[in-house]
Motif scaffolding. Structure first.
Motif, PDB file in Angstrom:
ATOM      1  N   ASN A 154     -65.367 -43.303   0.660  1.00  0.00           N
ATOM      2  CA  ASN A 154     -64.858 -44.137  -0.430  1.00  0.00           C
ATOM      3  C   ASN A 154     -64.757 -43.415  -1.767  1.00  0.00           C
ATOM      4  OD1 ASN A 154     -64.181 -46.621   0.624  1.00  0.00           O
ATOM      5  ND2 ASN A 154     -66.304 -47.346   0.639  1.00  0.00           N
ATOM      6  N   GLU A 203     -73.356 -48.593  -3.931  1.00  0.00           N
ATOM      7  CA  GLU A 203     -73.694 -49.847  -3.251  1.00  0.00           C
ATOM      8  C   GLU A 203     -73.459 -51.072  -4.122  1.00  0.00           C
ATOM      9  OE1 GLU A 203     -76.425 -50.234  -0.127  1.00  0.00           O
ATOM     10  OE2 GLU A 203     -76.922 -48.106  -0.083  1.00  0.00           O
ATOM     11  N   ILE A 211     -69.929 -51.690  -3.379  1.00  0.00           N
ATOM     12  CA  ILE A 211     -69.742 -52.242  -2.029  1.00  0.00           C
ATOM     13  C   ILE A 211     -70.096 -53.721  -2.035  1.00  0.00           C
ATOM     14  CG2 ILE A 211     -70.550 -52.190   0.369  1.00  0.00           C
ATOM     15  CD1 ILE A 211     -71.064 -49.213   0.109  1.00  0.00           C
ATOM     16  N   LYS A 212     -71.251 -54.056  -2.631  1.00  0.00           N
ATOM     17  CA  LYS A 212     -71.689 -55.461  -2.645  1.00  0.00           C
ATOM     18  C   LYS A 212     -70.733 -56.325  -3.451  1.00  0.00           C
ATOM     19  CE  LYS A 212     -76.478 -54.277  -1.891  1.00  0.00           C
ATOM     20  NZ  LYS A 212     -77.666 -53.845  -2.634  1.00  0.00           N
ATOM     21  N   LYS A 213     -70.212 -55.767  -4.526  1.00  0.00           N
ATOM     22  CA  LYS A 213     -69.254 -56.525  -5.337  1.00  0.00           C
ATOM     23  C   LYS A 213     -67.991 -56.792  -4.522  1.00  0.00           C
ATOM     24  CE  LYS A 213     -67.331 -55.566  -9.455  1.00  0.00           C
ATOM     25  NZ  LYS A 213     -67.141 -54.641 -10.593  1.00  0.00           N
ATOM     26  N   LEU A 259     -67.783 -56.898  -1.199  1.00  0.00           N
ATOM     27  CA  LEU A 259     -68.089 -57.841  -0.119  1.00  0.00           C
ATOM     28  C   LEU A 259     -68.476 -59.211  -0.685  1.00  0.00           C
ATOM     29  CD1 LEU A 259     -70.346 -55.619   2.215  1.00  0.00           C
ATOM     30  CD2 LEU A 259     -67.909 -56.084   2.484  1.00  0.00           C
ATOM     31  N   GLN A 260     -68.766 -59.246  -1.989  1.00  0.00           N
ATOM     32  CA  GLN A 260     -69.272 -60.460  -2.653  1.00  0.00           C
ATOM     33  C   GLN A 260     -70.564 -60.952  -1.988  1.00  0.00           C
ATOM     34  OE1 GLN A 260     -66.389 -63.450  -3.732  1.00  0.00           O
ATOM     35  NE2 GLN A 260     -64.884 -61.931  -4.351  1.00  0.00           N
ATOM     36  N   ILE A 261     -71.515 -60.036  -1.876  1.00  0.00           N
ATOM     37  CA  ILE A 261     -72.838 -60.405  -1.366  1.00  0.00           C
ATOM     38  C   ILE A 261     -73.890 -59.947  -2.364  1.00  0.00           C
ATOM     39  CG2 ILE A 261     -72.130 -60.230   1.058  1.00  0.00           C
ATOM     40  CD1 ILE A 261     -73.604 -57.496   1.152  1.00  0.00           C
ATOM     41  N   LYS A 262     -75.009 -60.710  -2.411  1.00  0.00           N
ATOM     42  CA  LYS A 262     -76.070 -60.329  -3.343  1.00  0.00           C
ATOM     43  C   LYS A 262     -76.937 -59.238  -2.723  1.00  0.00           C
ATOM     44  CE  LYS A 262     -79.996 -62.035  -5.989  1.00  0.00           C
ATOM     45  NZ  LYS A 262     -81.225 -62.765  -5.686  1.00  0.00           N
ATOM     46  N   THR A 263     -77.377 -59.468  -1.487  1.00  0.00           N
ATOM     47  CA  THR A 263     -78.305 -58.552  -0.836  1.00  0.00           C
ATOM     48  C   THR A 263     -77.775 -58.214   0.555  1.00  0.00           C
ATOM     49  OG1 THR A 263     -80.059 -59.783  -1.958  1.00  0.00           O
ATOM     50  CG2 THR A 263     -80.758 -58.215  -0.273  1.00  0.00           C
ATOM     51  N   ALA A 264     -77.923 -56.959   0.936  1.00  0.00           N
ATOM     52  CA  ALA A 264     -77.516 -56.569   2.287  1.00  0.00           C
ATOM     53  C   ALA A 264     -78.632 -56.912   3.270  1.00  0.00           C
ATOM     54  CB  ALA A 264     -77.223 -55.080   2.327  1.00  0.00           C
ATOM     55  N   GLU A 265     -78.290 -56.954   4.554  1.00  0.00           N
ATOM     56  CA  GLU A 265     -79.319 -57.130   5.569  1.00  0.00           C
ATOM     57  C   GLU A 265     -80.311 -55.979   5.465  1.00  0.00           C
ATOM     58  OE1 GLU A 265     -77.580 -59.907   9.007  1.00  0.00           O
ATOM     59  OE2 GLU A 265     -77.181 -57.790   9.346  1.00  0.00           O
ATOM     60  N   TYR A 309     -77.204 -48.256   2.600  1.00  0.00           N
ATOM     61  CA  TYR A 309     -76.107 -48.345   3.565  1.00  0.00           C
ATOM     62  C   TYR A 309     -76.172 -47.277   4.657  1.00  0.00           C
ATOM     63  CZ  TYR A 309     -71.343 -48.518   5.411  1.00  0.00           C
ATOM     64  OH  TYR A 309     -70.262 -48.593   6.233  1.00  0.00           O
ATOM     65  N   ALA A 344     -78.921 -47.865   7.130  1.00  0.00           N
ATOM     66  CA  ALA A 344     -78.639 -48.992   8.032  1.00  0.00           C
ATOM     67  C   ALA A 344     -77.812 -48.542   9.236  1.00  0.00           C
ATOM     68  CB  ALA A 344     -77.921 -50.109   7.267  1.00  0.00           C
ATOM     69  N   ASN A 402     -74.510 -58.380  16.033  1.00  0.00           N
ATOM     70  CA  ASN A 402     -73.594 -59.120  15.173  1.00  0.00           C
ATOM     71  C   ASN A 402     -73.009 -60.315  15.914  1.00  0.00           C
ATOM     72  OD1 ASN A 402     -71.653 -59.540  12.956  1.00  0.00           O
ATOM     73  ND2 ASN A 402     -70.124 -58.734  14.379  1.00  0.00           N
TER      74      ASN A 402
END
Lengths: 498, 498
Positions: free
Chosen positions: B218, B301, B304-306, B308-314, B320, B323, B330
């Motif tokens: 990226n 990251e 990436i989170k922005k 994906l629009q997620i606060k916290t990754a798994e 990343y 992981a 999944n």
């Protein structure tokens, strides 16, 4: 074969003489002809013109029997109202039935036109078509009429009309005033009914309400039902990445909405099917007398389980009737990404569970929905009623969109209500057998508006066979149930309440 | 604007002289023309005739550059093979690319024909179309070519061909033997490849394998990838009543398949996303040196989170790249009854979860699937691979049908492999910047057959831009990446391995 069936008729209708049996049969024959005519008018409530044609038919038929009739405008399709001339000294019965029917898909029926009644006789595991001329010879009560609304709910309306004829023929003086309200949107949840009952409250005023809809108990025995569960719905959606993502690039990084949903759903019930949301079953107590009535219902649970092909039922009650005394929490639908051939290797963007809650009088729909909502909140979810914004997504780890359906509340008339006792006694005397008393049935009939506005006891007195394929292709009415229905109406209308 | 872009080109390609830059640009120009021609031949692997037309084109183009070519029949579409005349003393590089493309739905593209390349320049948040005549004036490396397979994976093939031209023009003596294998079913999972590699093992023999597929990191920096995760799938289905039942009649009596499925899924992961199935992550250790390489990858990251629009990754890894060193579990699809407007008040007859498992070399696909199976069994389920029979339904409270997909295993070449070091050093010297080294990428490239049969080290050296809309409408290739690709090929092919 005819002899055997003739015998079986006498077993069911043992309370009447041979003379009466002949008269009944002639009345059944007339009902069949009139029902064929009525069914031939399509009655999908989505077709306004069809509903009007049905109202025209009803007006003529009720007028012919001496009823005054009115068409009652509502926010949706009009209701049909009929009443015999009133005498103040007599108690008034209000009958509720409906003349609209479920939509039909003719390709799924075993006959070309679901509005064209077909007469069939059982043969092996199936049916063979008969000409209606066969009825001129003798009427076999095992034969059936196949067509939309033969059972649900045009059949009972025509049985009622023919009972009036029979009572007139015998010059019976009726000990009741009689009002009839016929719904035109029952299969569409009777949306306009609540407001209409309020508007026409004076007109509808009565001492008790009898609903002739739905089938008799599976055992085929005479049945009186004191209530029905209500219903409301919830839609729960959890979120993963904002757009579906490649499960290789983001599998075990982007949160999976399916697991989030599974975890919150799993926390709502124990593994035996009992809801473990705090307070869900609050307020429900079943005393010994009630348990007695519940246990007296002759359910064959081995047969039910065999039909459903399940080993063990959910452990909400210890038996079927007991289970129905409690509200239910049912996942009626689940969806996320794709399944089967269409499955794609993605982390889906959301997962949705569609829930329905069947309600009992102790469990108000709004209260239950709030309990579910609180339960979700306790699992750490931020709750919204919309699709979350980017800001909300970035601020909360777990988000659930909850949207709520409307509430149709339950109703239940007291088991000791004197009108209920009258109905049970009348049926018992008519058929010389025990009456199945259902404290509350599982499904939902939109009767709550009557109960709430008119404040009168209500009873469901079903008339049709349990295997009538209601709402499905090949809906049918067993001809024996026509005789049953006429007997029920005849004896209720001619027996003074003690 | 032109001045600014000219500057930016010099920033990226700072290792080359002005003279070389002009030569490169001329090579880029020729690549664009040849790629337009190549893309104009549709390449959906579902159309046999199209694949053949592509093979004809490739045969001509590789022959023109002095390659010997063969069409290699397989169980499916043929593979294309090309090689320059061999010298035993030189090490051999095998290049893998593919010429088939994902299916297209022209209605979803911003151009009439996805096989007709369109030239566009960035404008605001979008794009404006340009005439190809604009390229006669000057080539702007920010412009893009839009069309199916411009990036995935015809672009790299044409870059390769034009690099050969450039090397010839400069009379370079290549220190390697060169073989090229071009896949024709990569977008259909390369089903025939495993058997074909076995069959053509002698022909494909090489010292190392370079895969030119997929996008660079990226950050846009030069990238070498040492491995990719494998994949396998599972389909899990639970059962309620044999046919969908009215949720009024059977809600809290008939077992609900959605709750059963939710409970077993919920037990597979903790609330932070870590798999809690016994042994799932067994065998994976990350030493300090490896952690150093993983941490050196310049992932943003926050970005990436922005996106994906997620606060916290798994919480499988702490970041990343970490992981991706672990297998994933999944839920790619969930289905039961209906959702949304189609939702119906039923207890559904079944509920299905589609699972994909991304594999790493330590987690064999068959072993992981057996762990999931054992886990389900421990929750009290009877497991079958078919729809359960009536007898099975009546004998077991909880039944799950599990069906398994095929396993594509992961591969990972050692981070210390000398060919890997050679590639990293070459890219570093070419572009005068640090090379992003990815130990294992999340997705799955069907390269395992090569690794297993040929037993050679393999590396992915991606050439195209990360935002190329691979597999989607509006697939594109940034023209600057053509220059990048030619530089990569040129320097690998002309630099002797130390």
């Amino acid at each position: 074969m005819k002899k055997l069936l003739f015998l079986s008729i006498f077993l069911v209708f043992s309370a009447i003489s041979a003379q009466e049996a002949i008269q009944l049969k002639s009345s059944v024959r007339h009902t069949i002809d009139e029902l064929r005519d009525f069914v031939s008018i399509p009655n999908d409530a989505l077709e306004h013109a069809d509903i009007n044609r049905n109202i025209t038919w009803l007006t003529k038929k009720f007028n012919e029997r001496g009823f005054n009739t009115s068409v009652l405008p509502t926010d949706g399709e009009s209701l049909f109202f009929a009443a015999l001339p009133m005498e103040d000294s007599k108690p008034t019965i209000l009958f509720y039935m409906h003349f609209d029917g479920q939509s039909v898909d003719p390709s799924k029926w075993d006959q070309p036109n679901p509005y064209n009644v077909v007469l069939k006789a059982p043969e092996g595991d199936g049916w063979k078509n008969l000409s209606f001329d066969e009825l001129n010879d003798d009427i076999n009560y095992e034969w059936r009429l196949f067509g939309r609304s033969t059972s649900d709910d045009k059949g009972p309306i025509v049985m009622f009309l023919n009972t009036i004829d029979l009572l007139k023929k015998e010059n019976k003086v009726l000990p009741y005033n009689i009002k009839v309200i016929l719904d035109s949107e029952e299969e569409k949840s009777s949306a306009p009914l609540a407001k209409a009952v309020k508007q026409y409250k004076e007109l509808l005023k009565a001492d008790f309400l009898i609903i002739n809809d739905g089938p008799v108990h599976n055992s085929g025995k005479p049945t009186v039902i004191y209530g029905c569960r209500g219903i409301t719905t919830l839609s729960l959606t959890t979120y993963g990445p904002e757009k579906p993502q490649h499960s290789g690039h983001y599998g075990n990084y982007a949160p999976n909405p399916g697991f989030q949903l599974a975890q919150v759903l799993a926390s709502m019930k124990d593994t035996k099917g009992k809801v473990i949301i705090d307070g869900f079953y609050n307020g429900i107590t079943l005393d010994e007398a009630t348990m007695g009535i519940l246990k007296s219902v002759p359910d064959d649970e081995t047969e039910i389980k065999k039909n459903l092909q399940i080993k063990t039922a959910e452990k909400v009650g210890n038996f079927y009737q007991e289970a129905l005394q409690y509200p239910s929490l049912n996942i009626r639908g689940l969806g996320s990404g794709w399944i089967g051939d269409k499955a794609r290797t993605i982390v889906p963007e959301s997962a949705t569970a569609e829930i329905d809650l069947r309600l009992v009088p102790e469990s108000d729909g709004t209260r239950l929905k709030n309990l579910v909502r609180k339960h979700v909140e306790k699992q750490g979810f931020f709750i919204t009623d919309k699709i979350p914004t980017k800001e909300e997504r970035l601020a909360h780890d777990k988000i659930m969109t909850i949207t709520e359906g409307t509430v149709t509340n339950a109703f239940r008339t007291d088991l000791n209500n004197p009108y209920g006792n009258f109905l049970v006694e009348t049926l018992k005397n008519t058929f010389k057998e025990e009456v199945v008393q259902i404290r509350i049935m599982g499904g939902t009939v939109p009767i709550a508006p009557f109960i709430n506005e008119l404040k009168i006891p209500a009873f469901i007195v079903p008339l049709v066979n349990p295997d009538n394929n209601q709402h499905s292709p090949n809906e049918n009415l067993k001809i024996g149930q026509i005789a049953y229905g006429i007997e029920v109406f005849y004896n209720i209308l001619s027996t003074p309440k003690l």
